[in-house]
Structures are given as structure tokens and as C-alpha cells.
Design a protein around this motif. Structure first.
Motif, short mmCIF file in Angstrom:
data_model
loop_
_atom_site.label_atom_id
_atom_site.label_comp_id
_atom_site.label_asym_id
_atom_site.label_seq_id
_atom_site.Cartn_x
_atom_site.Cartn_y
_atom_site.Cartn_z
N VAL A 59 96.76 51.78 23.34
CA VAL A 59 95.53 52.02 22.59
C VAL A 59 95.30 53.52 22.46
O VAL A 59 95.35 54.25 23.46
CB VAL A 59 94.31 51.38 23.31
N THR A 60 95.10 53.99 21.24
CA THR A 60 94.69 55.38 21.02
C THR A 60 93.24 55.35 20.56
O THR A 60 92.80 54.39 19.94
CB THR A 60 95.55 56.09 19.95
N TRP A 61 92.53 56.40 20.90
CA TRP A 61 91.13 56.47 20.49
C TRP A 61 90.73 57.91 20.24
O TRP A 61 91.31 58.84 20.82
CB TRP A 61 90.21 55.84 21.54
N SER A 62 89.80 58.06 19.36
CA SER A 62 89.22 59.39 19.11
C SER A 62 87.76 59.19 18.76
O SER A 62 87.33 58.09 18.41
CB SER A 62 89.97 60.13 18.00
N ARG A 63 87.02 60.24 18.86
CA ARG A 63 85.60 60.17 18.53
C ARG A 63 85.21 61.40 17.75
O ARG A 63 85.81 62.47 17.90
CB ARG A 63 84.75 60.01 19.78
N GLN A 70 78.52 59.21 13.55
CA GLN A 70 79.31 59.35 14.76
C GLN A 70 80.02 58.03 15.02
O GLN A 70 79.41 56.97 15.01
CB GLN A 70 78.43 59.71 15.95
N VAL A 71 81.35 58.11 15.24
CA VAL A 71 82.14 56.90 15.47
C VAL A 71 83.19 57.10 16.55
O VAL A 71 83.59 58.24 16.85
CB VAL A 71 82.86 56.42 14.18
N TYR A 72 83.60 55.99 17.13
CA TYR A 72 84.82 55.92 17.93
C TYR A 72 85.84 55.21 17.06
O TYR A 72 85.55 54.14 16.51
CB TYR A 72 84.62 55.10 19.20
N ALA A 73 87.02 55.76 16.88
CA ALA A 73 88.10 55.11 16.15
C ALA A 73 89.13 54.66 17.19
O ALA A 73 89.57 55.45 18.03
CB ALA A 73 88.74 56.07 15.16
N VAL A 74 89.47 53.38 17.15
CA VAL A 74 90.39 52.79 18.13
C VAL A 74 91.53 52.12 17.39
O VAL A 74 91.30 51.33 16.47
CB VAL A 74 89.65 51.76 19.02
N ASP A 75 92.77 52.44 17.79
CA ASP A 75 93.96 51.84 17.21
C ASP A 75 94.77 51.17 18.32
O ASP A 75 94.91 51.74 19.40
CB ASP A 75 94.85 52.89 16.54
N THR A 76 95.29 49.98 18.06
CA THR A 76 96.14 49.30 19.03
C THR A 76 97.55 49.15 18.48
O THR A 76 97.73 48.89 17.29
CB THR A 76 95.58 47.90 19.42
N TYR A 77 98.53 49.34 19.36
CA TYR A 77 99.94 49.24 19.00
C TYR A 77 100.62 48.25 19.95
O TYR A 77 100.35 48.24 21.15
CB TYR A 77 100.65 50.59 19.19
N ALA A 78 101.54 47.46 19.41
CA ALA A 78 102.36 46.58 20.24
C ALA A 78 103.49 47.41 20.84
O ALA A 78 104.13 48.19 20.14
CB ALA A 78 102.92 45.44 19.40
N HIS A 133 96.08 47.13 14.81
CA HIS A 133 94.65 47.01 14.48
C HIS A 133 94.01 48.39 14.50
O HIS A 133 94.38 49.23 15.32
CB HIS A 133 93.93 46.10 15.48
N HIS A 134 93.05 48.59 13.61
CA HIS A 134 92.26 49.83 13.57
C HIS A 134 90.80 49.41 13.49
O HIS A 134 90.43 48.57 12.67
CB HIS A 134 92.61 50.68 12.36
N VAL A 135 89.98 49.97 14.37
CA VAL A 135 88.55 49.64 14.37
C VAL A 135 87.76 50.92 14.53
O VAL A 135 88.19 51.83 15.25
CB VAL A 135 88.27 48.64 15.52
N GLU A 136 86.65 51.02 13.82
CA GLU A 136 85.74 52.15 13.99
C GLU A 136 84.40 51.60 14.45
O GLU A 136 83.84 50.73 13.79
CB GLU A 136 85.61 52.94 12.69
N VAL A 137 83.96 52.09 15.60
CA VAL A 137 82.73 51.60 16.21
C VAL A 137 81.67 52.69 16.13
O VAL A 137 81.90 53.81 16.57
CB VAL A 137 82.98 51.23 17.69
#
Length: 155
Positions: free
Chosen positions: A86-90, A103-111, A123-127
Motif C-alpha cells: 500500500v502506498t499513500w500520500s496526503r 485535503q485528501v489521503y490518496a491510497v493505492d494498493t498493489y498485488a 485499487h486507488h482511493v482518495e479519502v
């Protein structure tokens, strides 16, 4: 200067990272791999290496940081006996002269079992975030199997 190597040490095996290869890293124990995140300007990319040989089965597609003041994070989350990287940035996203950035957290998941030179996240999600404060994304807590697909199937 010569350094004496202990008897039995096989110098033909092993690997090391140097220079531009160094960066944030994470260990994927189930996959037997090491992930590193390196930067080139404002772009970041993840590289997965076999822990025993240093061979690179995949390198992630470059992505832009959200904040110039903080590098993205990298964490490994175990899911069903497999590793999810999982990578994340804010930071702030959007906004212009008429509207305020959000203001967001961006989270990406890799297999972990991906392959290729420009692997996109599964998957890419912005919270949305009301206040970044000093919080960081960690590996604590639950992640669903569908959030970290392994080659198109749930782990």
C-alpha cells in the motif's frame, strides 16, 4: 584497504541498493520481497525485488506526490496469507482561484505477485480529510481481500 571475508561467506550471492535505488522501503514477508519507493523530481515509483536475489519482478507506474513537503508512505498489510503493498500520500487536491483545494489521503494498493515495468495499482482511493494533523497511514487495522486483489482474484 582489503577487508577479510569470514570463511564460508559466499560473495557470489547477495545484492545491495545504492544511489538512486535507495528510498523508503518495506518488507513483504509472505512474498519474500523488499519494496522500495524512489523519486525522480515530483514523481514516485515503487519497485519490488526478490529478497534473496534482488531480481525485480515489477516496477510500479510513476505517480505524482500530493504534497511537496511530504513524501508518500509505503506499508505492507497481510491479507489472507499474502502481502498487500500500500502506498499513500496526503495533500491538497483540486482548487483554483475560485474554489479551495480539498485535503485528501490518496491510497493505492498493489498485488505482490504482479509483473512488468509500469504496474498500475489494483485499487486507488482518495479519502477526504478535514485536518491532516500528524496522522500517518499504518498497517494496523483490517483490509478486505477485495481491496488487494492478487492477479484478479481475492487472496
Amino acid at each position: 584497504m582489503n577487508i577479510e571475508v569470514p570463511a564460508g561467506y559466499d560473495t557470489s550471492r547477495g545484492w545491495q541498493l545504492s544511489g538512486k535505488q535507495l528510498g523508503t522501503h518495506a518488507v513483504l514477508p509472505h512474498a519474500g520481497a523488499i519494496a522500495t519507493m524512489t523519486s525522480a523530481g515530483s514523481a514516485y515509483r515503487v519497485t519490488l525485488r526478490d529478497a534473496a536475489t534482488g531480481r525485480v519482478p515489477w516496477t510500479g507506474k510513476p505517480f505524482e506526490e500530493l504534497s511537496e513537503s511530504e513524501a508518500p508512505g509505503l506499508v505492507v498489510v497481510p491479507v489472507g496469507g499474502k502481502d498487500c503493498l500500500v502506498t499513500w500520500s496526503r495533500g491538497d487536491k483540486g482548487g483554483d482561484a475560485l474554489s479551495k483545494a480539498k485535503q485528501v489521503y490518496a491510497v493505492d494498493t498493489y498485488a505482490a505477485d504482479s509483473s512488468g515495468d509500469t504496474v498500475a495499482p489494483e485499487h486507488h482511493v482518495e479519502v477526504p480529510a478535514t485536518d491532516h494533523g500528524t496522522g500517518r497511514v499504518t498497517g494496523a487495522g483490517a483490509i478486505s481481500a477485495s481491496s488487494c486483489a492478487v492477479r484478479g482474484r481475492s487472496p
